[in-house]
Design a protein around this motif. Sequence first.
Motif, mmCIF file in Angstrom:
data_model
loop_
_atom_site.group_PDB
_atom_site.id
_atom_site.type_symbol
_atom_site.label_atom_id
_atom_site.label_comp_id
_atom_site.label_asym_id
_atom_site.label_seq_id
_atom_site.Cartn_x
_atom_site.Cartn_y
_atom_site.Cartn_z
ATOM 1 N N VAL A 258 43.038 42.777 33.265
ATOM 2 C CA VAL A 258 42.825 41.417 32.976
ATOM 3 C C VAL A 258 42.407 40.516 34.124
ATOM 4 N N LEU A 259 42.834 40.957 35.268
ATOM 5 C CA LEU A 259 42.200 40.090 36.582
ATOM 6 C C LEU A 259 40.528 40.390 36.715
ATOM 7 N N PHE A 260 40.091 41.669 36.385
ATOM 8 C CA PHE A 260 38.770 41.992 36.468
ATOM 9 C C PHE A 260 37.706 41.250 35.496
ATOM 10 N N ALA A 261 38.549 40.851 34.238
ATOM 11 C CA ALA A 261 37.995 39.976 33.324
ATOM 12 C C ALA A 261 37.483 38.424 33.916
ATOM 13 N N VAL A 262 38.679 38.041 34.706
ATOM 14 C CA VAL A 262 38.616 36.628 35.059
ATOM 15 C C VAL A 262 37.706 36.562 36.349
ATOM 16 N N TYR A 263 37.619 37.825 37.172
ATOM 17 C CA TYR A 263 37.446 37.318 38.604
ATOM 18 C C TYR A 263 35.957 36.753 38.727
ATOM 19 N N PRO A 264 34.739 37.237 38.016
ATOM 20 C CA PRO A 264 33.655 36.636 38.121
ATOM 21 C C PRO A 264 33.548 35.047 37.977
ATOM 22 N N PHE A 265 34.528 34.518 37.269
ATOM 23 C CA PHE A 265 34.471 33.381 36.753
ATOM 24 C C PHE A 265 35.218 32.341 38.030
ATOM 25 N N MET A 266 35.525 32.860 39.046
ATOM 26 C CA MET A 266 36.169 32.288 40.100
ATOM 27 C C MET A 266 35.144 31.990 41.124
ATOM 28 N N VAL A 267 34.837 30.704 41.519
ATOM 29 C CA VAL A 267 33.545 30.408 42.283
ATOM 30 C C VAL A 267 33.995 30.001 43.728
ATOM 31 N N SER A 268 35.219 29.405 43.753
ATOM 32 C CA SER A 268 35.793 28.990 45.062
ATOM 33 C C SER A 268 36.220 29.896 45.788
ATOM 34 N N PRO A 269 36.178 29.863 47.267
ATOM 35 C CA PRO A 269 36.814 30.984 48.084
ATOM 36 C C PRO A 269 38.325 31.219 47.722
ATOM 37 N N LEU A 270 38.992 29.887 47.422
ATOM 38 C CA LEU A 270 40.484 29.686 47.057
ATOM 39 C C LEU A 270 40.616 30.713 45.961
ATOM 40 N N ALA A 271 39.851 30.298 44.803
ATOM 41 C CA ALA A 271 40.076 31.127 43.706
ATOM 42 C C ALA A 271 40.067 32.561 43.718
ATOM 43 N N MET A 272 38.825 32.959 44.437
ATOM 44 C CA MET A 272 38.663 34.350 44.709
ATOM 45 C C MET A 272 39.854 35.019 45.624
ATOM 46 N N GLY A 273 40.246 34.185 46.587
ATOM 47 C CA GLY A 273 41.381 34.710 47.457
ATOM 48 C C GLY A 273 42.718 35.043 46.476
ATOM 49 N N ALA A 274 42.822 34.049 45.513
ATOM 50 C CA ALA A 274 44.024 34.311 44.533
ATOM 51 C C ALA A 274 44.014 35.458 43.660
ATOM 52 N N SER A 335 28.725 40.694 37.923
ATOM 53 C CA SER A 335 29.731 40.124 37.014
ATOM 54 C C SER A 335 29.821 41.412 35.668
ATOM 55 N N VAL A 336 28.905 41.864 35.243
ATOM 56 C CA VAL A 336 29.015 42.888 34.468
ATOM 57 C C VAL A 336 29.661 44.044 34.887
ATOM 58 N N VAL A 337 29.363 44.411 36.066
ATOM 59 C CA VAL A 337 30.121 45.533 36.798
ATOM 60 C C VAL A 337 31.620 45.310 36.803
ATOM 61 N N PHE A 338 32.121 44.202 36.930
ATOM 62 C CA PHE A 338 33.649 43.902 37.057
ATOM 63 C C PHE A 338 34.013 44.134 35.472
ATOM 64 N N TRP A 339 33.335 43.590 34.529
ATOM 65 C CA TRP A 339 33.893 43.519 33.203
ATOM 66 C C TRP A 339 33.854 45.044 32.761
ATOM 67 N N ALA A 340 32.921 45.725 33.173
ATOM 68 C CA ALA A 340 33.027 47.395 32.661
ATOM 69 C C ALA A 340 34.001 48.029 33.224
ATOM 70 N N VAL A 341 34.003 47.953 34.236
ATOM 71 C CA VAL A 341 35.229 48.591 35.078
ATOM 72 C C VAL A 341 36.716 48.229 34.555
ATOM 73 N N GLY A 342 36.932 46.929 34.490
ATOM 74 C CA GLY A 342 37.895 46.328 33.826
ATOM 75 C C GLY A 342 38.314 46.974 32.350
ATOM 76 N N LEU A 343 37.349 47.153 31.652
ATOM 77 C CA LEU A 343 37.506 47.604 30.340
ATOM 78 C C LEU A 343 37.841 49.327 30.495
ATOM 79 N N ALA A 344 37.210 49.842 31.553
ATOM 80 C CA ALA A 344 37.487 51.420 31.564
ATOM 81 C C ALA A 344 38.970 51.486 31.851
ATOM 82 N N VAL A 345 39.423 50.701 33.078
ATOM 83 C CA VAL A 345 40.846 50.959 33.602
ATOM 84 C C VAL A 345 41.875 50.374 32.690
ATOM 85 N N GLY A 346 41.466 49.337 31.848
ATOM 86 C CA GLY A 346 42.427 48.849 30.596
ATOM 87 C C GLY A 346 42.602 50.227 29.650
ATOM 88 N N ALA A 347 41.650 50.902 29.409
ATOM 89 C CA ALA A 347 41.642 52.073 28.672
ATOM 90 C C ALA A 347 42.614 53.237 29.179
#
Length: 368
Positions: A258-274, A335-347
């Motif tokens: 779930v986190l890998f799916a939303v991470y690329p949409f975090m643009v600020s340092p604070l959001a990336m840190g969260a 961003s696609v790298v994040f999503w692809a790995v997130g899909l694999a780890v979810g499976a």
Amino acid sequence: MRMASPLLALREGYSAIAVGFLLALFALTQVFLALPAGRYVDRHGLKRPVGFCVVAAALGAGLAVAFPVFPVLCLSALMTGGSTGVAVIALQRHVGRAAQNATELKKVFSWLAIGPAVSNFVGPLAAGLLIDYSGFRAAFLLMALLPLATWFWVRRTVELSPVPVVVGGAPKKAWDLLREPIMRRLMLVNWLLSSCWDVHTFVVPILGHERGLSASVIGTILGAFAIAAAFVRVLLPVFAAHVREWVVVASAMVITAVLFAVYPFMVSPLAMGACSVMLGLALGSVQPMIMSTLHQITPEARHGEALGLRLMTINASSVLMPMLFGTAGAVVGVSVVFWAVGLAVGAGARPAWRLRPALRPVPSSADR
């Protein structure tokens, strides 16, 4: 080293593919050393292997101080990565043998796992600050001095008694361990989760560089991940008797996806840190559970060999994955790298849940 070296390469104008190649070298030596190192550790214990590793790590980082250029950074990556891998095998085998039961295994591996989590905070943050205010040489010098502290604490450790070896038996191959279905599932799950650490380490500096963040800010984001991982590992010993390995691992994989799916949409340092903090909490809980399971399903005389097999498997992936990440990042975006790995780890959550079958009891001190 894994943060400072890619940043230097990026500042020198090297591409994401070159950075992926550089990161892959941190794992390459471990692929070839893991199995022989595991057997060596089974024979010689803790201090002798760690002593060799201290020398190699300090020398490898020292070369980057003297010659901070891309080819030398590649050699430093080979030396520091290989020495870290062998030292990890020696440490994990030592504390695993010191545990008396399954609950204690979870406790000791939770405590041991705090070390890398703390170093993953101290290293990137200190390196980022030194890079911003004193340059890359100062950062590499600190990394060259830190391994020397290891020997200060390890040199007085009391070695455990060697495990009796059956004389005259047929020699066993490390791959025989993979005949057990639960071992194969454990290796698959460990590989998927290791890929998550790799992609986070690889993508965050690139995302930060693209968004104009300073080295210290990028180091802080990676450091927040490490603090969260350390925090959850401090809590795990308290709850060790009440948690089950397969539940923790499967839950962490779902949360990570779930986190890998939303991470690329975090643009600020604070959001990336969260996101880094939440990801650290999820992934930080996994390694003690994996190590506890590994020690329960493996014969005591082959603990080092099993640890070497695990390290070789995940680092063979870590050699290929950063280069794959770099190629994919250059072609379709990170961003696609994040999503692809997130899909694999979810499976992978389903085989993680199937680690539930009865685990072999840990022998007591009287049995030994």
